[in-house]
Design a protein around this motif. Structure first.
Motif, short mmCIF file in Angstrom:
data_model
loop_
_atom_site.label_atom_id
_atom_site.label_comp_id
_atom_site.label_asym_id
_atom_site.label_seq_id
_atom_site.Cartn_x
_atom_site.Cartn_y
_atom_site.Cartn_z
N ILE A 178 4.29 -3.09 -12.35
CA ILE A 178 3.52 -2.80 -11.14
C ILE A 178 2.51 -3.92 -10.84
O ILE A 178 2.41 -4.37 -9.70
CB ILE A 178 2.84 -1.42 -11.22
CG1 ILE A 178 3.92 -0.33 -11.27
CG2 ILE A 178 1.91 -1.19 -10.04
CD1 ILE A 178 3.40 1.06 -11.58
N CYS A 206 -5.62 -1.07 -11.91
CA CYS A 206 -4.84 -0.73 -10.71
C CYS A 206 -5.76 -0.36 -9.55
O CYS A 206 -5.53 -0.74 -8.41
CB CYS A 206 -3.88 0.44 -11.00
SG CYS A 206 -2.51 0.03 -12.08
N ARG A 244 -6.18 -2.07 -5.87
CA ARG A 244 -6.12 -1.27 -4.65
C ARG A 244 -7.34 -1.52 -3.77
O ARG A 244 -7.24 -1.51 -2.54
CB ARG A 244 -6.05 0.22 -4.98
CG ARG A 244 -4.72 0.64 -5.53
CD ARG A 244 -4.75 2.09 -5.95
NE ARG A 244 -3.43 2.52 -6.37
CZ ARG A 244 -3.02 3.77 -6.33
NH1 ARG A 244 -3.82 4.73 -5.90
NH2 ARG A 244 -1.80 4.08 -6.72
N THR A 301 0.82 -1.20 0.00
CA THR A 301 0.00 0.00 0.00
C THR A 301 0.86 1.26 0.00
O THR A 301 0.58 2.21 -0.74
CB THR A 301 -0.95 0.00 1.21
OG1 THR A 301 -1.81 -1.13 1.10
CG2 THR A 301 -1.78 1.25 1.27
N SER A 346 2.26 1.69 -3.45
CA SER A 346 1.21 2.15 -4.35
C SER A 346 0.95 3.65 -4.18
O SER A 346 0.84 4.40 -5.16
CB SER A 346 -0.07 1.36 -4.08
OG SER A 346 -1.17 1.94 -4.71
N SER A 402 -4.54 -9.02 -10.49
CA SER A 402 -3.15 -8.72 -10.84
C SER A 402 -2.66 -9.60 -11.99
O SER A 402 -1.96 -9.13 -12.88
CB SER A 402 -2.23 -8.92 -9.63
OG SER A 402 -2.54 -8.02 -8.61
N SER A 455 1.66 6.82 -6.88
CA SER A 455 0.60 7.71 -7.37
C SER A 455 0.68 9.11 -6.79
O SER A 455 0.39 10.09 -7.49
CB SER A 455 -0.78 7.10 -7.09
OG SER A 455 -0.99 6.98 -5.71
N PRO A 498 -3.01 5.87 -11.73
CA PRO A 498 -3.38 4.46 -11.85
C PRO A 498 -4.49 4.26 -12.88
O PRO A 498 -5.38 5.11 -13.04
CB PRO A 498 -3.86 4.08 -10.46
CG PRO A 498 -4.11 5.34 -9.74
CD PRO A 498 -3.40 6.45 -10.45
N ALA A 507 2.29 -6.22 -7.43
CA ALA A 507 1.05 -6.42 -6.67
C ALA A 507 0.74 -7.90 -6.54
O ALA A 507 0.33 -8.37 -5.46
CB ALA A 507 -0.10 -5.68 -7.34
#
Length: 149
Positions: free
Chosen positions: A115, A38, A42, A20, A23, A78, A27, A34, A119
């Motif tokens: 990315i 994405c 999240r 987190t 992430s 993912s 961003s 994102p 994840a």
């Protein structure tokens, strides 16, 4: 191995916290916007920080019932997102029609680390840790049953 089983929920929480934080760093600090997939990832990762943190603090093994499905669903998203980025035909089926395209790569190390892959690794680690914690719960129940007999 006993230490890993005992603290598996703590380890899962740390993984969710790092994922987190990474992430949010990408961003909010690097200003990488994102895409839709994405955001879906999240949706499943961010609550795990709170849920696993509370469960780790309280040593609440019942978190497995709802933490494990969240990690598995997030990991599945993912995998799909990674395929969208790496398999040319998959990009046409992606739900990203407005905004950032889902097949774009802000991060593409060595041609395969992206990315969504990061994840996915986080979701897999969380799943493994929660599954490991589940194993400890089953062993504790078996020990109680053997003492009662």
């Amino acid at each position: 191995m006993n230490v890993i089983r005992r603290y598996a929920i703590y380890f899962a929480w740390i993984v969710s916290l790092v994922a987190t934080s990474g992430s949010l760093y990408m961003s909010e600090i690097l200003l990488w916007e994102p895409c839709r997939l994405c955001w879906y990832q999240r949706i499943f990762m961010y609550p795990l920080v709170l849920i696993l943190g509370i469960a780790a603090y309280r040593n609440d093994r019942s978190v497995l019932r709802y933490g494990l499905p969240m990690a598995i669903i997030g990991g599945s998203i993912s995998i799909y997102h990674y395929l969208v980025q790496k398999v040319p035909g998959m990009a046409e089926a992606a739900p990203c029609r407005v905004g950032i395209p889902c097949d774009s790569d802000y991060l593409d190390l060595y041609g395969w680390i992206t990315i969504p892959l990061l994840a996915l690794v986080a979701f897999i680690l969380i799943t493994v840790m929660l599954w490991t914690a589940r194993t400890e719960v089953e062993e504790a129940v078996e020990e109680e049953a053997s003492f009662g007999a």
